[in-house]
Design a protein around this motif. Structure first.
Motif, PDB file in Angstrom:
ATOM      1  N   LEU A   1      16.054 -12.717 -17.207  1.00 23.78           N
ATOM      2  CA  LEU A   1      16.696 -12.145 -18.387  1.00 23.78           C
ATOM      3  C   LEU A   1      17.110 -10.713 -18.073  1.00 23.78           C
ATOM      4  O   LEU A   1      16.303  -9.944 -17.549  1.00 23.78           O
ATOM      5  CB  LEU A   1      15.736 -12.127 -19.577  1.00 23.78           C
ATOM      6  N   GLY A   2      18.342 -10.369 -18.387  1.00 26.28           N
ATOM      7  CA  GLY A   2      18.811  -9.011 -18.148  1.00 26.28           C
ATOM      8  C   GLY A   2      19.355  -8.788 -16.740  1.00 26.28           C
ATOM      9  O   GLY A   2      19.739  -7.675 -16.382  1.00 26.28           O
ATOM     10  N   ALA A   3      19.402  -9.847 -15.942  1.00 29.53           N
ATOM     11  CA  ALA A   3      19.903  -9.703 -14.563  1.00 29.53           C
ATOM     12  C   ALA A   3      21.387  -9.356 -14.555  1.00 29.53           C
ATOM     13  O   ALA A   3      21.863  -8.605 -13.702  1.00 29.53           O
ATOM     14  CB  ALA A   3      19.644 -10.990 -13.779  1.00 29.53           C
ATOM     15  N   GLY A   4      22.121  -9.935 -15.503  1.00 30.74           N
ATOM     16  CA  GLY A   4      23.560  -9.650 -15.560  1.00 30.74           C
ATOM     17  C   GLY A   4      24.435 -10.900 -15.536  1.00 30.74           C
ATOM     18  O   GLY A   4      25.632 -10.811 -15.288  1.00 30.74           O
ATOM     19  N   LYS A   5      23.844 -12.054 -15.840  1.00 30.55           N
ATOM     20  CA  LYS A   5      24.587 -13.322 -15.808  1.00 30.55           C
ATOM     21  C   LYS A   5      25.712 -13.317 -16.847  1.00 30.55           C
ATOM     22  O   LYS A   5      26.857 -13.661 -16.543  1.00 30.55           O
ATOM     23  CB  LYS A   5      23.622 -14.506 -16.062  1.00 30.55           C
ATOM     24  N   THR A   6      25.352 -12.914 -18.066  1.00 28.79           N
ATOM     25  CA  THR A   6      26.360 -12.882 -19.137  1.00 28.79           C
ATOM     26  C   THR A   6      27.418 -11.811 -18.860  1.00 28.79           C
ATOM     27  O   THR A   6      28.607 -12.018 -19.109  1.00 28.79           O
ATOM     28  CB  THR A   6      25.675 -12.650 -20.502  1.00 28.79           C
ATOM     29  N   THR A   7      26.979 -10.699 -18.302  1.00 25.02           N
ATOM     30  CA  THR A   7      27.922  -9.628 -17.950  1.00 25.02           C
ATOM     31  C   THR A   7      28.953 -10.139 -16.939  1.00 25.02           C
ATOM     32  O   THR A   7      30.145  -9.844 -17.052  1.00 25.02           O
ATOM     33  CB  THR A   7      27.160  -8.420 -17.381  1.00 25.02           C
ATOM     34  N   LEU A   8      28.497 -10.925 -15.990  1.00 26.58           N
ATOM     35  CA  LEU A   8      29.406 -11.493 -14.995  1.00 26.58           C
ATOM     36  C   LEU A   8      30.441 -12.405 -15.666  1.00 26.58           C
ATOM     37  O   LEU A   8      31.641 -12.311 -15.381  1.00 26.58           O
ATOM     38  CB  LEU A   8      28.608 -12.266 -13.932  1.00 26.58           C
TER      39      LEU A   8
ATOM     40  N   MET B   1      17.589  -0.045 -12.350  1.00 23.84           N
ATOM     41  CA  MET B   1      18.437   0.162 -13.530  1.00 23.84           C
ATOM     42  C   MET B   1      19.801  -0.522 -13.468  1.00 23.84           C
ATOM     43  O   MET B   1      20.120  -1.369 -14.278  1.00 23.84           O
ATOM     44  CB  MET B   1      18.645   1.665 -13.749  1.00 23.84           C
ATOM     45  N   ASP B   2      20.620  -0.116 -12.504  1.00 26.65           N
ATOM     46  CA  ASP B   2      22.001  -0.593 -12.452  1.00 26.65           C
ATOM     47  C   ASP B   2      22.312  -1.406 -11.203  1.00 26.65           C
ATOM     48  O   ASP B   2      23.409  -1.908 -11.049  1.00 26.65           O
ATOM     49  CB  ASP B   2      22.975   0.596 -12.519  1.00 26.65           C
ATOM     50  N   GLN B   3      21.354  -1.476 -10.332  1.00 26.49           N
ATOM     51  CA  GLN B   3      21.614  -2.136  -9.059  1.00 26.49           C
ATOM     52  C   GLN B   3      21.194  -3.603  -9.080  1.00 26.49           C
ATOM     53  O   GLN B   3      20.148  -3.943  -9.627  1.00 26.49           O
ATOM     54  CB  GLN B   3      20.863  -1.395  -7.952  1.00 26.49           C
TER      55      GLN B   3
ATOM     56  N   ILE C   1      27.094 -21.746 -16.194  1.00 24.04           N
ATOM     57  CA  ILE C   1      25.875 -22.225 -16.838  1.00 24.04           C
ATOM     58  C   ILE C   1      24.678 -21.334 -16.499  1.00 24.04           C
ATOM     59  O   ILE C   1      24.229 -21.281 -15.347  1.00 24.04           O
ATOM     60  CB  ILE C   1      25.569 -23.686 -16.422  1.00 24.04           C
ATOM     61  N   GLU C   2      24.183 -20.613 -17.532  1.00 22.25           N
ATOM     62  CA  GLU C   2      22.953 -19.835 -17.369  1.00 22.25           C
ATOM     63  C   GLU C   2      21.763 -20.762 -17.642  1.00 22.25           C
ATOM     64  O   GLU C   2      21.821 -21.591 -18.517  1.00 22.25           O
ATOM     65  CB  GLU C   2      22.937 -18.653 -18.361  1.00 22.25           C
ATOM     66  N   TRP C   3      20.692 -20.592 -16.908  1.00 21.43           N
ATOM     67  CA  TRP C   3      19.477 -21.397 -17.023  1.00 21.43           C
ATOM     68  C   TRP C   3      19.741 -22.895 -16.819  1.00 21.43           C
ATOM     69  O   TRP C   3      19.285 -23.725 -17.613  1.00 21.43           O
ATOM     70  CB  TRP C   3      18.771 -21.144 -18.370  1.00 21.43           C
TER      71      TRP C   3
ATOM     72  N   LYS D   1      26.317  -2.115  -7.469  1.00 23.35           N
ATOM     73  CA  LYS D   1      25.634  -0.876  -7.834  1.00 23.35           C
ATOM     74  C   LYS D   1      25.732  -0.501  -9.296  1.00 23.35           C
ATOM     75  O   LYS D   1      24.927   0.275  -9.790  1.00 23.35           O
ATOM     76  CB  LYS D   1      26.166   0.279  -6.973  1.00 23.35           C
ATOM     77  N   THR D   2      26.739  -1.050  -9.985  1.00 20.57           N
ATOM     78  CA  THR D   2      26.920  -0.680 -11.390  1.00 20.57           C
ATOM     79  C   THR D   2      27.378  -1.892 -12.197  1.00 20.57           C
ATOM     80  O   THR D   2      27.860  -2.882 -11.632  1.00 20.57           O
ATOM     81  CB  THR D   2      28.016   0.401 -11.545  1.00 20.57           C
ATOM     82  N   GLU D   3      27.285  -1.769 -13.498  1.00 23.00           N
ATOM     83  CA  GLU D   3      27.769  -2.832 -14.381  1.00 23.00           C
ATOM     84  C   GLU D   3      29.274  -3.032 -14.185  1.00 23.00           C
ATOM     85  O   GLU D   3      29.775  -4.157 -14.227  1.00 23.00           O
ATOM     86  CB  GLU D   3      27.457  -2.441 -15.831  1.00 23.00           C
ATOM     87  N   ASP D   4      29.970  -1.918 -13.951  1.00 20.52           N
ATOM     88  CA  ASP D   4      31.405  -1.997 -13.732  1.00 20.52           C
ATOM     89  C   ASP D   4      31.736  -2.840 -12.496  1.00 20.52           C
ATOM     90  O   ASP D   4      32.679  -3.623 -12.482  1.00 20.52           O
ATOM     91  CB  ASP D   4      31.951  -0.567 -13.577  1.00 20.52           C
TER      92      ASP D   4
HETATM   93  P1  ADP Z   1      21.529 -11.993 -18.538  1.00 19.11           P
HETATM   94  O1  ADP Z   1      22.673 -12.782 -19.100  1.00 19.11           O
HETATM   95  O2  ADP Z   1      21.294 -12.248 -17.075  1.00 19.11           O
HETATM   96  O3  ADP Z   1      20.265 -12.135 -19.334  1.00 19.11           O
HETATM   97  P2  ADP Z   1      23.025  -9.681 -19.448  1.00 19.11           P
HETATM   98  O4  ADP Z   1      24.309  -9.703 -18.712  1.00 19.11           O
HETATM   99  O5  ADP Z   1      23.029 -10.161 -20.852  1.00 19.11           O
HETATM  100  O6  ADP Z   1      21.913 -10.446 -18.577  1.00 19.11           O
HETATM  101  O7  ADP Z   1      22.436  -8.230 -19.445  1.00 19.11           O
HETATM  102  C1  ADP Z   1      22.463  -7.390 -18.348  1.00 19.11           C
HETATM  103  C2  ADP Z   1      22.087  -6.001 -18.807  1.00 19.11           C
HETATM  104  O8  ADP Z   1      21.942  -5.133 -17.710  1.00 19.11           O
HETATM  105  C3  ADP Z   1      23.145  -5.405 -19.713  1.00 19.11           C
HETATM  106  O9  ADP Z   1      22.483  -4.643 -20.710  1.00 19.11           O
HETATM  107  C4  ADP Z   1      23.927  -4.497 -18.775  1.00 19.11           C
HETATM  108  O10 ADP Z   1      24.463  -3.403 -19.452  1.00 19.11           O
HETATM  109  C5  ADP Z   1      22.840  -4.048 -17.826  1.00 19.11           C
HETATM  110  N1  ADP Z   1      23.316  -3.751 -16.464  1.00 19.11           N
HETATM  111  C6  ADP Z   1      23.070  -2.599 -15.806  1.00 19.11           C
HETATM  112  N2  ADP Z   1      23.556  -2.629 -14.572  1.00 19.11           N
HETATM  113  C7  ADP Z   1      24.143  -3.830 -14.424  1.00 19.11           C
HETATM  114  C8  ADP Z   1      24.840  -4.450 -13.334  1.00 19.11           C
HETATM  115  N3  ADP Z   1      25.006  -3.840 -12.158  1.00 19.11           N
HETATM  116  N4  ADP Z   1      25.300  -5.692 -13.532  1.00 19.11           N
HETATM  117  C9  ADP Z   1      25.122  -6.326 -14.716  1.00 19.11           C
HETATM  118  N5  ADP Z   1      24.487  -5.799 -15.774  1.00 19.11           N
HETATM  119  C10 ADP Z   1      24.001  -4.552 -15.632  1.00 19.11           C
END
Ligand code: ADP
Ligand code: MG
Length: 167
Positions: A39-46, A133-135, A109-111, A11-14
């Motif tokens: 792009l922007g899914a959250g792969k790098t965030t993980l 947005m965050d989900q 590995i992304e992509w 549900k959240t980035e956290d």
């Molecule tokens: P990717 O590597 O898949 O392109 P990033 O991790 O670089 O994606 O970016 C994910 C973006 O989405 C970040 O800006 C992050 O702050 C935002 N975000 C919002 N909600 C989430 C979530 N639940 N999980 C991961 N990222 C999230």
């Protein structure tokens, strides 16, 4: 009991960072994890969540231009690939290709599709789907025995994994 698939909502980035720390605990030396999703899914965030949990305190840059970043810890080395800009699968060979995938390294590995045919088999494939947005919706599949045991450990450990689970 072997686990081949896990699915859950985040549900959240956290929560994505917390999932990263759960993943960090179950990653075995030599494992290869594919990360899929737009792009922007959250792969790098993980991956950032994984590295933080392992004790990395510095920045975690997206290796968009460098294609790969290396992080060294006491007992393990992590490679974080972003192959979005890889021109062709063969280019992975020029980067050192298979030399990355050793018994003591862990690779995210992304992509991965951009290097199809030049990567080892994934132990785990994690698909992150944007749901607003965050989900996010996360699906993890294992395709090796190592991946199965990692997934079983993740299932036991991870409080996040509550939604639907298939075995
Ligand atoms: P990717 O590597 O898949 O392109 P990033 O991790 O670089 O994606 O970016 C994910 C973006 O989405 C970040 O800006 C992050 O702050 C935002 N975000 C919002 N909600 C989430 C979530 N639940 N999980 C991961 N990222 C999230
Ligand atoms: Mg990324």
């Amino acid at each position: 009991m072997s686990v081949h698939e896990l699915m859950f909502e985040i549900k959240t980035e956290d929560e994505m960072m917390q999932f990263g720390s759960a993943l960090a605990k179950v990653c075995e030396p030599g494992c290869v994890v594919f990360l899929e999703g737009e792009l922007g899914a959250g792969k790098t965030t993980l991956v950032r969540g994984v590295l933080r949990a392992l004790g990395h305190s510095g920045a975690v840059k997206s290796p968009t231009y460098t294609l790969v970043e290396q992080y060294d810890f006491d007992k393990k080395r992590i490679y974080h690939f972003d192959l979005y800009r890889l021109g062709s699968p063969e280019e992975l060979e020029y980067m050192g290709g298979r030399d990355y995938f050793q018994a003591n390294t862990i690779s995210f590995i992304e992509w991965p599709m951009n290097a199809e045919g030049y990567l080892p088999e994934a132990d785990l494939t994690i698909v992150i789907e944007y749901q607003g947005m965050d989900q996010r919706f996360v699906q993890i599949n294992s395709s090796t025995t190592l991946g199965e045991s990692m997934l079983s450990a993740l299932k036991k450990d991870n409080g996040l994994v509550s939604a639907s689970q298939a075995e």
